[in-house]
Write a protein that holds these residues in place. Structure first.
Motif, PDB file in Angstrom:
ATOM      1  N   SER A  16       0.834  -1.201   0.000  1.00  0.00           N
ATOM      2  CA  SER A  16       0.000   0.000   0.000  1.00  0.00           C
ATOM      3  C   SER A  16       0.871   1.255   0.000  1.00  0.00           C
ATOM      4  CB  SER A  16      -0.921  -0.012   1.212  1.00  0.00           C
ATOM      5  OG  SER A  16      -0.141   0.111   2.387  1.00  0.00           O
ATOM      6  N   ASP A  17       0.264   2.366  -0.287  1.00  0.00           N
ATOM      7  CA  ASP A  17       1.002   3.635  -0.339  1.00  0.00           C
ATOM      8  C   ASP A  17       1.517   4.032   1.044  1.00  0.00           C
ATOM      9  OD1 ASP A  17       0.495   3.771  -3.025  1.00  0.00           O
ATOM     10  OD2 ASP A  17      -1.344   4.955  -2.772  1.00  0.00           O
ATOM     11  N   PHE A  19       2.646   2.059   3.320  1.00  0.00           N
ATOM     12  CA  PHE A  19       3.615   1.096   3.842  1.00  0.00           C
ATOM     13  C   PHE A  19       4.961   1.759   4.145  1.00  0.00           C
ATOM     14  CE2 PHE A  19       7.032  -1.976   3.079  1.00  0.00           C
ATOM     15  CZ  PHE A  19       6.746  -2.900   4.066  1.00  0.00           C
ATOM     16  N   TYR A  20       5.499   2.490   3.189  1.00  0.00           N
ATOM     17  CA  TYR A  20       6.807   3.121   3.368  1.00  0.00           C
ATOM     18  C   TYR A  20       6.764   4.180   4.456  1.00  0.00           C
ATOM     19  CZ  TYR A  20       7.995   0.693  -0.927  1.00  0.00           C
ATOM     20  OH  TYR A  20       8.219  -0.278  -1.859  1.00  0.00           O
ATOM     21  N   ASP A  21       5.660   4.924   4.495  1.00  0.00           N
ATOM     22  CA  ASP A  21       5.512   5.929   5.559  1.00  0.00           C
ATOM     23  C   ASP A  21       5.490   5.275   6.934  1.00  0.00           C
ATOM     24  OD1 ASP A  21       5.435   7.929   3.686  1.00  0.00           O
ATOM     25  OD2 ASP A  21       3.227   7.876   3.524  1.00  0.00           O
ATOM     26  N   ASN A  22       4.782   4.157   7.054  1.00  0.00           N
ATOM     27  CA  ASN A  22       4.733   3.437   8.334  1.00  0.00           C
ATOM     28  C   ASN A  22       6.091   2.871   8.719  1.00  0.00           C
ATOM     29  OD1 ASN A  22       2.012   3.947   8.675  1.00  0.00           O
ATOM     30  ND2 ASN A  22       1.360   2.030   7.709  1.00  0.00           N
ATOM     31  N   VAL A  23       6.823   2.367   7.750  1.00  0.00           N
ATOM     32  CA  VAL A  23       8.161   1.831   8.030  1.00  0.00           C
ATOM     33  C   VAL A  23       9.074   2.943   8.514  1.00  0.00           C
ATOM     34  CG1 VAL A  23      10.217   0.824   6.959  1.00  0.00           C
ATOM     35  CG2 VAL A  23       7.971  -0.123   6.463  1.00  0.00           C
ATOM     36  N   LEU A  24       9.056   4.100   7.839  1.00  0.00           N
ATOM     37  CA  LEU A  24       9.894   5.225   8.252  1.00  0.00           C
ATOM     38  C   LEU A  24       9.490   5.744   9.623  1.00  0.00           C
ATOM     39  CD1 LEU A  24      10.217   7.165   4.870  1.00  0.00           C
ATOM     40  CD2 LEU A  24      11.962   5.819   6.044  1.00  0.00           C
ATOM     41  N   LYS A  25       8.203   5.772   9.902  1.00  0.00           N
ATOM     42  CA  LYS A  25       7.727   6.229  11.211  1.00  0.00           C
ATOM     43  C   LYS A  25       8.207   5.289  12.318  1.00  0.00           C
ATOM     44  CE  LYS A  25       3.397   7.299  11.336  1.00  0.00           C
ATOM     45  NZ  LYS A  25       1.920   7.179  11.438  1.00  0.00           N
ATOM     46  N   LYS A  26       8.131   3.985  12.071  1.00  0.00           N
ATOM     47  CA  LYS A  26       8.600   3.010  13.063  1.00  0.00           C
ATOM     48  C   LYS A  26      10.104   3.120  13.268  1.00  0.00           C
ATOM     49  CE  LYS A  26       4.954  -0.389  12.606  1.00  0.00           C
ATOM     50  NZ  LYS A  26       4.584  -1.769  12.251  1.00  0.00           N
ATOM     51  N   LEU A  27      10.843   3.364  12.184  1.00  0.00           N
ATOM     52  CA  LEU A  27      12.291   3.534  12.320  1.00  0.00           C
ATOM     53  C   LEU A  27      12.625   4.769  13.147  1.00  0.00           C
ATOM     54  CD1 LEU A  27      13.746   2.604   8.819  1.00  0.00           C
ATOM     55  CD2 LEU A  27      14.272   1.548  11.009  1.00  0.00           C
ATOM     56  N   ARG A  28      11.920   5.875  12.903  1.00  0.00           N
ATOM     57  CA  ARG A  28      12.154   7.086  13.696  1.00  0.00           C
ATOM     58  C   ARG A  28      11.856   6.852  15.171  1.00  0.00           C
ATOM     59  NH1 ARG A  28       8.661  10.079  10.370  1.00  0.00           N
ATOM     60  NH2 ARG A  28       9.670  10.081   8.368  1.00  0.00           N
ATOM     61  N   ILE A  29      10.750   6.190  15.443  1.00  0.00           N
ATOM     62  CA  ILE A  29      10.383   5.900  16.836  1.00  0.00           C
ATOM     63  C   ILE A  29      11.424   4.996  17.483  1.00  0.00           C
ATOM     64  CG2 ILE A  29       8.693   4.685  18.281  1.00  0.00           C
ATOM     65  CD1 ILE A  29       6.525   5.710  16.328  1.00  0.00           C
ATOM     66  N   HIS A  30      11.884   4.012  16.735  1.00  0.00           N
ATOM     67  CA  HIS A  30      12.887   3.084  17.277  1.00  0.00           C
ATOM     68  C   HIS A  30      14.205   3.803  17.565  1.00  0.00           C
ATOM     69  CE1 HIS A  30      14.885  -0.681  18.064  1.00  0.00           C
ATOM     70  NE2 HIS A  30      15.801  -0.403  17.152  1.00  0.00           N
TER      71      HIS A  30
END
Length: 98
Positions: A16-17, A19-30
């Motif tokens: 989905s569109d 997906f990449y935003d969610n991955v980047l958000k999780k990386l920032r949070i991590h």
């Protein structure tokens, strides 16, 4: 052959569109949580306390074992010293007997 079909069926072909935003958000949070993360967690503290107690019990048992062996040695030396006859005393006893 059957495995290849299952693998082909299971492959991801589209995302989905968001997906990449969610991955980047999780990386920032991590990354942010790693910077502010404590070095010791609660489980680490309890494991350290348990290891300290266990080490203390082992050292106490070792100390008691050493004390008991030293006590046995000192009692044996006291018994030997109490009943030990000097060679000179034995010679004097021999002289008086014979």
């Amino acid at each position: 052959m059957a495995w290849e079909k299952i693998i082909e069926k299971d492959k991801i072909t589209s995302v989905s569109d968001e997906f990449y935003d969610n991955v980047l958000k999780k990386l920032r949070i991590h990354i942010q949580s790693r910077k502010t993360e404590r070095f010791f967690h609660k489980k680490h503290i309890w494991m350290s306390v348990a290891a300290g107690i266990l080490l203390g019990l082992i050292m106490l048992n070792l100390q008691n074992h050493i004390q008991e062996s030293e006590l046995k040695i000192s009692q044996m030396e006291a018994w030997i010293n109490r009943y030990y006859l000097d060679d000179m005393v034995i010679e004097k006893v021999d002289c008086t007997i014979f």
